[in-house]
Enzyme design. Structure first.
Site, PDB file in Angstrom:
ATOM      1  CE  LYS A   1      -2.570   2.501   3.596  1.00 59.68           C
ATOM      2  NZ  LYS A   1      -1.429   3.273   4.079  1.00 59.68           N
ATOM      3  CG  ASN A   2       2.402   2.781   3.565  1.00 57.02           C
ATOM      4  OD1 ASN A   2       1.215   3.061   3.379  1.00 57.02           O
ATOM      5  ND2 ASN A   2       2.909   2.610   4.773  1.00 57.02           N
TER       6      ASN A   2
ATOM      7  NE  ARG B   1      -0.202  10.447   9.946  1.00 55.56           N
ATOM      8  CZ  ARG B   1      -0.555   9.359   9.286  1.00 55.56           C
ATOM      9  NH1 ARG B   1      -1.788   8.907   9.393  1.00 55.56           N
ATOM     10  NH2 ARG B   1       0.290   8.725   8.516  1.00 55.56           N
TER      11      ARG B   1
ATOM     12  NE  ARG C   1      -7.161   4.555   4.719  1.00 55.59           N
ATOM     13  CZ  ARG C   1      -6.211   4.946   5.561  1.00 55.59           C
ATOM     14  NH1 ARG C   1      -6.489   5.098   6.834  1.00 55.59           N
ATOM     15  NH2 ARG C   1      -4.998   5.212   5.143  1.00 55.59           N
TER      16      ARG C   1
HETATM   17  C1  UD1 Z   1       4.089   6.732   6.509  1.00 54.27           C
HETATM   18  C2  UD1 Z   1       3.173   5.579   6.206  1.00 54.27           C
HETATM   19  C3  UD1 Z   1       2.466   5.118   7.479  1.00 54.27           C
HETATM   20  C4  UD1 Z   1       3.491   4.813   8.562  1.00 54.27           C
HETATM   21  C5  UD1 Z   1       4.445   5.991   8.755  1.00 54.27           C
HETATM   22  C6  UD1 Z   1       5.574   5.694   9.727  1.00 54.27           C
HETATM   23  C7  UD1 Z   1       2.524   6.036   3.927  1.00 54.27           C
HETATM   24  C8  UD1 Z   1       1.446   6.384   2.974  1.00 54.27           C
HETATM   25  N1  UD1 Z   1       2.199   5.995   5.224  1.00 54.27           N
HETATM   26  O1  UD1 Z   1       3.271   7.800   6.966  1.00 54.27           O
HETATM   27  O2  UD1 Z   1       1.719   3.947   7.169  1.00 54.27           O
HETATM   28  O3  UD1 Z   1       2.817   4.574   9.778  1.00 54.27           O
HETATM   29  O4  UD1 Z   1       5.042   6.357   7.500  1.00 54.27           O
HETATM   30  O5  UD1 Z   1       6.285   4.591   9.301  1.00 54.27           O
HETATM   31  O6  UD1 Z   1       3.630   5.740   3.528  1.00 54.27           O
HETATM   32  N2  UD1 Z   1       6.427  14.228  11.177  1.00 54.27           N
HETATM   33  C9  UD1 Z   1       6.647  15.533  11.528  1.00 54.27           C
HETATM   34  N3  UD1 Z   1       6.644  16.491  10.522  1.00 54.27           N
HETATM   35  C10 UD1 Z   1       6.448  16.171   9.203  1.00 54.27           C
HETATM   36  C11 UD1 Z   1       6.222  14.817   8.874  1.00 54.27           C
HETATM   37  C12 UD1 Z   1       6.216  13.861   9.880  1.00 54.27           C
HETATM   38  O7  UD1 Z   1       6.818  15.854  12.681  1.00 54.27           O
HETATM   39  O8  UD1 Z   1       6.478  17.079   8.353  1.00 54.27           O
HETATM   40  C13 UD1 Z   1       6.393  13.179  12.228  1.00 54.27           C
HETATM   41  C14 UD1 Z   1       5.009  12.531  12.375  1.00 54.27           C
HETATM   42  O9  UD1 Z   1       4.162  13.277  13.193  1.00 54.27           O
HETATM   43  C15 UD1 Z   1       5.355  11.191  12.974  1.00 54.27           C
HETATM   44  C16 UD1 Z   1       6.704  10.865  12.342  1.00 54.27           C
HETATM   45  O10 UD1 Z   1       7.224  12.091  11.841  1.00 54.27           O
HETATM   46  O11 UD1 Z   1       5.524  11.271  14.353  1.00 54.27           O
HETATM   47  C17 UD1 Z   1       6.636   9.845  11.239  1.00 54.27           C
HETATM   48  O12 UD1 Z   1       5.765  10.295  10.235  1.00 54.27           O
HETATM   49  P1  UD1 Z   1       6.020   9.974   8.702  1.00 54.27           P
HETATM   50  O13 UD1 Z   1       7.184   9.065   8.563  1.00 54.27           O
HETATM   51  O14 UD1 Z   1       6.043  11.249   7.955  1.00 54.27           O
HETATM   52  O15 UD1 Z   1       4.697   9.177   8.350  1.00 54.27           O
HETATM   53  P2  UD1 Z   1       3.844   9.291   7.046  1.00 54.27           P
HETATM   54  O16 UD1 Z   1       4.730   9.520   5.865  1.00 54.27           O
HETATM   55  O17 UD1 Z   1       2.692  10.180   7.264  1.00 54.27           O
END
Ligand code: UD1
Length: 417
Positions: free
Chosen positions: A22-23, A122, A397
């Site tokens: 999915k990701n 997020r 999903r």
């Molecule tokens: C992706 C995955 C999700 C998985 C997550 C962590 C997809 C579509 N989804 O989500 O399934 O659970 O990685 O492995 O690939 N953060 C910030 N600022 C930012 C971005 C992130 O502080 O601009 C923080 C988030 O709040 C969180 C951490 O970084 O605590 C990890 O988030 P991130 O790796 O960005 O997750 P996603 O890409 O949303």
């Protein structure tokens, strides 16, 4: 609203084919915006997140055509829209990945603030900082993120946290920027490597994916690639946990076992027999699971997307397990539902203490998010009696034909609409 009825307490057996990740799929589909012409993607999971994203792509002007159950053709015309509308984007967190590809392709992007699973705050600050370093102006207005740049220029970007989405978004925007972009402290998830492979097969120059530093030398044009998406390590992990909880013997096909190393390590510590063999994994659940401690971390640490499923597994392990969730604040939503099934879990901030019980029992429960829903499904398979799982749309999903796959393995499972 659909619900799943599962008659638990049965041992499963047989072979299950794991779908595409999915990701990876959502990042790779978004990246197709960068390619003029027709891209063919194979091993695409036909889950609702993918279908919604493809629909958003159609609204932007792409032609989408499923060639068979798991191959899709995405044809992007010379002229495309750069604004992704609110209604659909709201239901899909991954739609934020359109920002990087639209910015790279059109020099401007407008995407509604994304939705998806409610796992707590997020933020998008790392994505925004990255785009700004490449020379874009980024604003958040009326629930939309707007980014524009007359010209994207390579830059040095340090991520405060190895965010998966920020790494992917910046990679896509930088693929066609002028000059060299260096991103430090990037995410190292297998899905990042898959995206880099896709971009490189389109003619991009991305090096270092899978390490802490990615370097991208921008190119003026990209070709249309033909790409096979990697298998879903989280779906595979969910079936491993299902086998572990039900004492079953299963064969998982279409897996890359190296992507599952942190999960397999914990399974083995808990007494599960896991034997990778080429693109298969054989798994055998023990008579009694042992308690283990788990901490979620960025890859190659234990994945947060497997935390609810391992919590579910540990509810019937012998002894007390501790689970520390380090990525998302609201990721323990399976716990109260598992307690309705007889589990003994105490939550204190981001730490769950799971006292193993002998058996779970059927109950009426609610899938509050995708992986919490998966955790309830595997708990229901192991529980005595019937479990009713409500809120199935969140499970759809991310899991392709979950109940058909389980039924093939001998589970008594029925969807009621
Ligand atoms: C992706 C995955 C999700 C998985 C997550 C962590 C997809 C579509 N989804 O989500 O399934 O659970 O990685 O492995 O690939 N953060 C910030 N600022 C930012 C971005 C992130 O502080 O601009 C923080 C988030 O709040 C969180 C951490 O970084 O605590 C990890 O988030 P991130 O790796 O960005 O997750 P996603 O890409 O949303």
């Amino acid at each position: 609203m659909s619900k799943l009825l599962i008659q638990g307490g049965k041992t499963l057996s047989g072979t299950v084919r794991i779908s595409g990740a999915k990701n990876s799929a959502v990042a790779i589909i978004a990246a197709c915006i960068l390619f003029r012409g027709e891209t063919i993607l194979e091993n695409v999971p036909k889950i609702s997140d993918v279908q919604i994203l493809l629909h958003i792509m159609e609204q932007l002007g792409a032609k989408i055509h499923w060639l068979n159950e798991e191959s899709v053709s995405i044809e992007v015309p010379d002229q495309i829209e750069y604004s992704a509308r609110y209604e659909e984007v709201r239901s899909l967190r991954a739609s934020n990945l359109l920002l990087g590809s639209l910015l790279g392709r059109c020099g401007k992007a407008e995407v509604a603030l994304p939705g998806g699973c409610d796992l707590g705050p997020r933020p998008m600050d790392l994505h925004i900082k990255g785009f700004s370093k490449l020379g874009a102006t980024v604003e958040t207005k009326n629930d939309y993120i707007q980014a524009k740049a007359d010209h994207l220029t390579g830059a040095f970007i340090y991520l405060d946290f190895p965010s998966v989405g920020a790494t992917e978004n910046i990679m896509m925007a930088a693929a066609m920027a002028e000059g060299l972009t260096t991103i430090e402290n990037v995410a190292k998830e297998p899905e990042i490597v898959d995206l880099a492979n896709l971009l490189n097969s389109a003619g991009a120059k991305v090096r270092g994916a899978g390490t802490d530093i990615i370097k991208i030398e921008g190119v003026p044009e990209l070709r249309t690639p033909h790409h096979t998406i990697i298998p879903d390590r989280i779906e595979a992990g969910t079936f491993l946990a299902a086998a572990a909880m039900t004492g079953s013997n299963l064969k998982l096909e279409n897996v890359i076992s190296a992507h599952l190393n942190p999960v397999i390590a914990k399974m083995r510590e808990s007494g599960v027999i896991v034997r990778p063999n080429g693109s298969d994994i054989y798994v055998k659940g023990p008579n009694e699971l042992k308690a283990v401690n788990v901490k979620t971390l960025a890859h190659p640490g234990f994945p947060t997307d497997m935390q609810p499923q391992i919590m579910s597994m540990l509810t019937i392990a012998n002894g007390t397990s501790t689970i520390v969730e380090n990525l998302f604040e609201e990721r323990m939503k399976a716990a109260p539902e598992l307690c309705k099934m007889g589990a003994d879990i105490t939550i204190n901030g981001n730490i769950a203490t799971v006292h193993g019980v002998k058996k779970l029992h059927g109950a009426s429960v609610m899938a509050k998010d995708l992986r919490a829903g998966a955790a309830l499904v595997i708990a229901a398979l192991a529980a005595e009696g019937e479990t009713e799982i409500n809120g199935l749309t969140v499970i759809d999903r991310g899991y392709y034909q979950m109940e058909e796959k389980l039924a093939q393995l001998g589970a008594t499972v029925r969807r009621v609409d």
